[in-house]
Every structure is written in C-alpha cells, then in structure tokens.
Design a protein around this motif. Structure first.
Motif, PDB file in Angstrom:
ATOM      1  N   ASP A 187       0.814  -1.202   0.000  1.00 51.11           N
ATOM      2  CA  ASP A 187       0.000   0.000   0.000  1.00 51.11           C
ATOM      3  C   ASP A 187       0.858   1.266   0.000  1.00 51.11           C
ATOM      4  O   ASP A 187       1.659   1.495   0.912  1.00 51.11           O
ATOM      5  N   LYS A 188       0.662   2.111  -1.015  1.00 54.08           N
ATOM      6  CA  LYS A 188       1.435   3.350  -1.124  1.00 54.08           C
ATOM      7  C   LYS A 188       1.180   4.283   0.052  1.00 54.08           C
ATOM      8  O   LYS A 188       2.101   4.918   0.552  1.00 54.08           O
ATOM      9  N   ARG A 246      10.432   1.069  -4.823  1.00 53.92           N
ATOM     10  CA  ARG A 246       9.390   0.183  -5.366  1.00 53.92           C
ATOM     11  C   ARG A 246       9.753  -0.400  -6.726  1.00 53.92           C
ATOM     12  O   ARG A 246       9.112  -1.318  -7.201  1.00 53.92           O
ATOM     13  N   ARG A 247      10.810   0.126  -7.366  1.00 50.45           N
ATOM     14  CA  ARG A 247      11.228  -0.364  -8.688  1.00 50.45           C
ATOM     15  C   ARG A 247      12.579  -1.079  -8.648  1.00 50.45           C
ATOM     16  O   ARG A 247      13.082  -1.496  -9.682  1.00 50.45           O
ATOM     17  N   ASN A 248      13.174  -1.194  -7.490  1.00 46.83           N
ATOM     18  CA  ASN A 248      14.495  -1.810  -7.354  1.00 46.83           C
ATOM     19  C   ASN A 248      14.488  -2.793  -6.198  1.00 46.83           C
ATOM     20  O   ASN A 248      13.478  -2.968  -5.538  1.00 46.83           O
ATOM     21  N   PHE A 249      15.612  -3.443  -5.950  1.00 46.53           N
ATOM     22  CA  PHE A 249      15.786  -4.378  -4.838  1.00 46.53           C
ATOM     23  C   PHE A 249      14.850  -5.585  -4.954  1.00 46.53           C
ATOM     24  O   PHE A 249      14.411  -6.137  -3.943  1.00 46.53           O
ATOM     25  N   ALA A 271       6.656  -2.669  -8.051  1.00 47.24           N
ATOM     26  CA  ALA A 271       5.403  -1.961  -7.795  1.00 47.24           C
ATOM     27  C   ALA A 271       5.377  -0.672  -8.604  1.00 47.24           C
ATOM     28  O   ALA A 271       6.397  -0.208  -9.111  1.00 47.24           O
ATOM     29  N   ASP A 272       4.185  -0.092  -8.696  1.00 50.79           N
ATOM     30  CA  ASP A 272       4.042   1.121  -9.485  1.00 50.79           C
ATOM     31  C   ASP A 272       4.652   2.325  -8.764  1.00 50.79           C
ATOM     32  O   ASP A 272       4.996   2.266  -7.594  1.00 50.79           O
ATOM     33  N   ALA A 273       4.768   3.396  -9.510  1.00 55.22           N
ATOM     34  CA  ALA A 273       5.426   4.614  -9.017  1.00 55.22           C
ATOM     35  C   ALA A 273       4.570   5.314  -7.962  1.00 55.22           C
ATOM     36  O   ALA A 273       3.362   5.118  -7.881  1.00 55.22           O
ATOM     37  N   VAL A 274       5.230   6.150  -7.184  1.00 48.65           N
ATOM     38  CA  VAL A 274       4.570   7.059  -6.255  1.00 48.65           C
ATOM     39  C   VAL A 274       4.738   8.457  -6.842  1.00 48.65           C
ATOM     40  O   VAL A 274       5.826   8.823  -7.291  1.00 48.65           O
TER      41      VAL A 274
END
Length: 150
Positions: free
Chosen positions: A82-83, A128-131, A135-138
């Motif tokens: 959850d963002k 959210r885009r690495n590691f 997930a989508d961007a914030v």
C-alpha cells in the motif's frame, strides 16, 4: 592517403555503432510488470541519489537492511504494498515492533517529513522499482494528499 581515410571512416562507423548498441542497454525499464511513464522513470533515477543520502545507512546499498536492527526493503511486502502506508512511514516515521519477511524489528524509523513531496515520491518510486520489488510509481500529488491528512 585514400586508404587511411577509408580505414578512418570504417573505424568511425564501427565506433558509433558500438556506442549506439551500448546506449540501448541503459534505456531498458527498471523492472518488469508495471510500465513506467517517462516522468516516473526520471523520478526513479532521481530517487537513487536521494536513497543513497537518506536511506542507505540503515537499509544498505542492496536493500538488505541490517539483521536484527533495520528491516530489508528488498522483495518487501512493505515496499510493494500500500502506497499510503509507505508514504506515512516516511512522513510520520515508525516506532514499535514490526515484522518484515518473518523477522521482527523494533528500531525507530525517524520521520522524513522535511523532504519535499517530490523527494519522497522519488525515493519511494526508486525503492518500489528496485531491490527485487516490482510496484508502481509514487507521485508527488499522492504524497501531498497523504501529507494533507493529519
């Protein structure tokens, strides 16, 4: 002389071809799954330097955290989840026991509310885009909305 010019042209062509082929390796998306807009891709790149400055000391270069101290953010339900919850962690900090990937952590996550909405969005998009996260961007507008709710 004509032979030298021909060699130079061939070498120049091969060199330019090599550079172009290498440049295409850097335009690939950061992760699979969600397709990021150009704005989100730029945000992810900016987020890397902010992550290094504000998050790396506890969560480490590879997002693995520090065992028994600071939780990992790699392949994390927290990072992929959850963002709003994630934005609140940066804005309000976190105190008390949490479970991440089956392990307990109780160190304090200090609030980062001094960061701008854009900076928080960039850091979270990077995480959210690495590691191993996907997930989508914030977006800054999302951070502003959460920040506005006391």
């Amino acid at each position: 002389m004509l032979k030298n010019i021909s060699r130079l042209l061939i070498f120049s062509f091969l060199f330019v071809f090599f550079l172009l082929s290498q440049a295409s390796n850097y335009s690939k998306p950061f992760a699979t799954g969600f397709k990021l807009s150009n704005e989100a891709q730029d945000s992810t790149k900016a987020g890397e330097s902010l992550y290094i400055k504000h998050c790396l000391q506890c969560h480490q270069k590879d997002g693995s955290g520090v065992p028994n101290m600071f939780p990992p953010i790699m392949k994390s339900d927290w990072a992929n989840g959850d963002k709003i919850k994630l934005i609140n962690v940066l804005l309000k900090g976190l105190n008390g026991d949490i479970e991440v990937s089956g392990d307990q952590y109780s160190q304090v996550m200090p609030k980062q509310d001094y960061l701008t909405n854009t900076e928080i969005a960039q850091i979270l998009t990077y995480i959210r885009r690495n590691f191993g996260n996907d997930a989508d961007a914030v977006y800054p507008e999302e951070v502003a909305t959460v920040r506005g709710k006391k």
